[in-house]
Design a protein around this motif. Structure first.
Motif: not given
Length: 204
Positions: A91, A95, A154-155, A193
């Motif tokens: 994730v 980002k 999604v974490s 995600v």
């Protein structure tokens, strides 16, 4: 447009050779790099490159590599390969600019499709307002509990951890998770995600 060259960055020689053989056989042009540092040294001169990198490397991690590219204003589609349980790291990579992540072990077709999609996505326009509106509308369909489960998923939290934090059973988490995937029309965790990040969904 010139064909994209898949730039493989992996510190394990066997992994590099295996990936290079697979992708060459599938019709891709390929170049391999032993370290992230070696890749960064030539990255400014790469045209039509698509990065395929492992997340865990001894010199510079996949996430740090993506951040270095962004800091140097080098734009190229990127996919990261991650081991099981490294979803939070994946994730972070997304980002930092990755378009997708592939969990090991993976089917050959999954990687090939992801690379083709990454190249096509990068060559076309970014997600427009209409697409974001669609994602937002799907998010709005989620119940409060489903949004909490989505945040955990999604974490990178496992179902048991999400269940403990929300004081519900793991089986209930699985049911909510399936419902979230259906309502969001996401075929995979990376796609889920991508959607939540595009819509700037609050993970906390």
């Amino acid at each position: 447009m010139d064909p994209y060259v898949i730039q493989i960055v992996d510190d394990e020689e066997q992994a590099r050779k295996s990936l290079a053989f697979l992708l060459t056989t599938a019709g891709f042009a390929v170049r391999t790099h032993e370290t992230a540092a070696a890749f960064l040294a030539v990255a400014p001169n790469i045209r039509n490159g698509c990065l395929l990198t492992d997340l865990r490397m001894p010199d510079i991690s996949g996430v740090e590599l993506l951040r270095c590219l962004r800091a140097s204003h080098i734009s190229m589609p990127a996919i990261v390969i991650t081991g099981h349980g490294d979803v939070p790291m994946a994730v972070e990579a997304m980002k930092a600019g990755a378009l997708d992540f592939i969990e090991k072990p993976f089917e050959d077709e999954v990687l090939i499709e992801a690379l083709e999609h990454a190249v096509q996505t990068h060559a076309s326009k970014p997600a427009g307002a209409e697409e974001l509106a669609v994602v937002q509308a799907r998010l709005n369909q989620l119940s409060e509990r489903e949004r909490q489960v989505l945040s955990g998923v999604v974490s990178g939290l496992p179902n048991k951890t999400i269940a403990y934090e929300l004081d519900i059973s793991p089986r209930t988490v699985e049911a909510h998770r399936a419902s979230v995937m259906a309502k969001m029309q996401a075929r995979s965790l990376p796609e889920l995600v991508r959607m939540t990040m595009a819509a700037q969904f609050d993970l906390h």
